[in-house]
Design a protein around this motif. Structure first.
Motif, PDB file in Angstrom:
ATOM      1  N   SER A  46      71.762  48.122  44.097  1.00  0.00           N
ATOM      2  CA  SER A  46      72.176  46.689  44.048  1.00  0.00           C
ATOM      3  C   SER A  46      73.432  46.393  44.845  1.00  0.00           C
ATOM      4  O   SER A  46      73.345  45.268  45.489  1.00  0.00           O
ATOM      5  N   GLN A  88      68.139  41.712  41.291  1.00  0.00           N
ATOM      6  CA  GLN A  88      67.934  42.437  39.766  1.00  0.00           C
ATOM      7  C   GLN A  88      68.286  41.687  38.778  1.00  0.00           C
ATOM      8  O   GLN A  88      67.554  41.697  37.606  1.00  0.00           O
ATOM      9  N   ASP A 174      64.858  43.708  44.573  1.00  0.00           N
ATOM     10  CA  ASP A 174      65.437  44.780  43.864  1.00  0.00           C
ATOM     11  C   ASP A 174      64.871  44.823  42.417  1.00  0.00           C
ATOM     12  O   ASP A 174      65.081  44.115  41.430  1.00  0.00           O
ATOM     13  N   GLU A 175      63.876  45.906  42.187  1.00  0.00           N
ATOM     14  CA  GLU A 175      63.441  46.378  40.869  1.00  0.00           C
ATOM     15  C   GLU A 175      62.583  45.321  40.551  1.00  0.00           C
ATOM     16  O   GLU A 175      62.637  44.801  39.201  1.00  0.00           O
TER      17      GLU A 175
HETATM   18 MG   LIG Z   1      70.463  47.838  40.834  1.00  0.00          MG
END
Ligand SMILES: [Mg+2]
Ligand SMILES: Nc1ncnc2c1ncn2[C@@H]1O[C@H](COP(=O)(O)OP(=O)(O)OP(=O)(O)O)[C@@H](O)[C@H]1O
Lengths: 258, 357
Positions: A46, A88, A174-175
């Motif tokens: 991240s 995220q 991000d995820e």
């Molecule tokens: Mg992360």
């Protein structure tokens, strides 16, 4: 810096005081390429995303976007350059509804001569939101609901719809499927495949090995702030990737890095 | 999720599905308080069957007691103007304590450029400056007053946005500074005898006209403009607002400037209404303005509430004040009741917040 690369970083480094969250990352991706970034919690994934999207200012290193060196002073710069990001943390305003969040910071407006007091074109934003959700297949029962009243998965869907609604030169997620159910995950994976077909480049941060193996061309592994492997999905296996993530193995060209 | 989404696609747009607006609670509270006073008027033996809100003696051609309604609004109008600005600040999850003293400082400064040269044929006994500052067109004191407010607001905003001083502390400092300026400006002497034009700003029901027109303007701004949307976004999630590309620092400075300009304007109106400016004016105004916003449903954690709520919150305070006078209970009880209502409003807000996530 070469023009064939969508994104290139040279010696990208970020220190938070004494914490070396990112150390000398040399990353590059070609046009149309889909790249996954993997690594354990706290590996710096991240942090990497925050440096290239202008959310934070890097400690040192260079970033080039489509061959031009860039210094984004803030997230707006990165977005204007064509980088769309699902953070995220999602970056949603809880008390606002879905269209408000989709268009936050780039509202459709009328009477622009009024400057900061220009009028919001609610109807146009609502229609574009409906179209965007339809296009991405994201299901949200009522778009007038505030984000605070939504489930974790629905919030994530809103954040994903926000990036997918706008044309971009680089999409970063991000995820994106961390909190999603089976159906919704499949839906997001479809969105990613659509991007691939359209030739739009993507950086996907994910812990999901199956997903990464299915979707991307290349896997980058981060460990303790350093890039430790750069793997072609067709020439590697899941176990292989895991051993890079855990530190059992380090890519030959990265020897001595971690 | 599939069971909550209806039909194919699952995307629906249902305008009727919006939740019960918090303004309705305030309106309800307002009605209840009025009813309580109405009933008290009937049952308290010394009240001789008076009515709180209705015109029982046919003094006017309407069913309502017009004089009382006017007084209710008039006595909250000036603080209400401040509350419109404070509401915006609180929506960004900030606070502004400097508005009361800013009212006094602006009253002093503006009126010193709004004095008249001759009072009943004699030189103005309260003149602060020479004749060059006498009988100026009324726009001059207004522009000077608003500019002063804008400057104070900009300083508040810069300290809060750029130097990350907590709003409570930054505006508390400004609270003292402004009171100091008000005292220093004329060495503590009152400034009086404004021009007729200046006086007209606060004449009769003018404060109510200003309050309600500004309320309408800021209601529209908060609801229908980019400025309003970004104000709510910052209060909801400042980091998200920043990541979405909003210039949070610049926006906050603008919000504090607008709030301070509204307080400055309230100072002009107050001095015009009183026909004098004194350094002690506006005492506790900042607190009552915050109270109006909070009673009106503006959440201290930011992101929620509306100008309509604040106007209703102002009405609640007005009705309580007027109601206590009506049942002949003095100011001490008023303060205690207001305190109780403010605390109840915050409790209600927290209760609502806990029950939604
Ligand atoms: Mg992360
Ligand atoms: N603002 C900050 N200040 C100090 N340290 C930070 C900050 N942000 C991140 N870090 C540290 O930097 C390191 C990398 O964090 P990062 O969020 O990039 O990890 P990640 O790879 O995204 O992990 P995850 O898979 O859990 O999301 C961590 O050790 C974290 O504690």
């Amino acid at each position: 810096m070469s023009e064939e690369f969508v994104l290139q970083t040279v010696g990208l480094t970020k220190h938070y005081g004494g914490v070396h969250a990112l150390e000398g990352v040399n990353f590059d991706m070609r046009k149309g390429e889909h790249v996954a970034i993997m690594g354990d919690n706290g590996a710096g994934k991240s942090t990497f995303v925050r440096q290239i999207t202008g959310v934070e200012q890097r400690t040192r290193g260079k970033i080039a976007f489509y061959g031009d060196e860039v210094n984004f002073s803030g997230p707006l710069d990165a977005r204007e350059a064509g980088i769309e990001t699902v953070f995220q943390t999602l970056a949603l305003a809880d008390d606002l509804d879905v269209p408000d969040n989709l268009f936050l910071g780039r509202e459709k407006t009328k009477w622009d001569f009024l400057g900061p007091f220009r009028l919001l074109d609610y109807r146009a934003m609502r229609e574009a939101t409906m179209a965007g959700l339809e296009k991405t297949g994201v299901k949200i029962p009522n778009i007038r609901n505030t984000i605070a009243n939504m489930s974790g998965g629905q919030r994530q869907c809103v954040a994903i719809a926000r990036t997918a609604t706008f044309a971009s030169k680089l999409t970063i997620m991000d995820e994106p499927t961390a909190a999603l159910g089976v159906q919704e995950t499949a839906q997001v994976e479809n969105i990613i495949r659509t991007l691939k077909e359209a030739g739009e480049p993507l950086i996907l941060v994910s812990h999901n090995m199956r997903q990464v193996m299915d979707l991307v061309d290349r896997i980058i592994v981060f460990r303790r702030g350093r890039m430790v492997a750069d793997l072609d999905v067709n020439a590697t296996s899941g176990e292989d990737v895991v051993s890079y993530i855990t530190g059992a193995k380090t890519g030959t060209e990265f020897e001595g890095a971690a | 999720m599939s069971d909550t989404s209806q039909g194919t696609g699952g995307v629906t747009f249902d305008q009727t599905k919006r939740s019960w607006p918090s303004e309705m609670n305030v309106l309800l509270a307002l009605v209840i308080i009025i009813v309580v006073f109405e009933v008290l008027g009937q049952i308290l033996p010394y009240m001789n069957d008076q009515s709180f809100l209705f015109d029982t003696r046919d003094r006017f051609d309407t069913i309502f007691n017009e004089a009382r309604i006017k007084i209710i609004i008039l006595q909250v109008a000036i603080i209400g103007i401040i509350a419109l600005g404070v509401s915006q600040v609180i929506i960004t999850a900030g606070i502004d304590l400097s508005s009361g003293p800013l009212v006094a400082a602006t009253a002093m400064i503006a009126m010193s450029f709004g004095q008249t040269e001759l009072v009943n044929g004699y030189a103005n006994p309260k003149a602060l400056f020479g004749t060059w500052a006498m009988d100026l067109p009324v726009v001059i004191p207004i522009v000077i007053g608003l500019s002063f407010g804008a400057a104070i607001g900009a300083i508040n905003g810069i300290f809060i946005a750029h130097f990350r001083i907590p709003p409570f502390i930054a505006t508390l400092g400004m609270f003292l500074i402004c009171r100091g300026i008000a005292l220093w400006w004329s060495a503590g002497n009152p400034i009086s005898f404004p021009t007729a034009q200046y006086k007209a700003i606060g004449d009769g029901m003018m404060p109510v006209v200003w309050f309600l027109s500004l309320a309408v303007i800021f209601h529209l701004i908060m609801r229908y403009t980019v400025y309003g949307k970004h104000t709510y976004a910052i209060g909801s999630n400042e980091e998200a607002a920043r990541m979405s590309g909003i210039n949070v620092k610049r926006h906050k400075i603008m919000v504090y400037m607008i709030a301070a300009m509204l307080a400055a304007f309230a100072g002009v109106v107050l001095s015009a209404k009183a026909s004098t400016a004194q350094a002690g004016m506006g005492e506790f105004y900042e607190l009552f303005a915050i109270a109006m916003a909070v009673i009106g449903g503006i959440s201290l954690t930011g992101g929620r509430g509306s100008i309509i709520g604040t106007v209703l919150g102002a009405m609640v305070l007005g009705v309580i004040r007027s109601g206590f006078t009506y049942i002949k209970l003095d100011g001490s009880y008023q303060l205690m009741a207001m305190g109780g209502i403010i605390i109840s409003a915050v409790i209600l807000d927290q209760y609502r917040q806990r029950n939604r996530a």
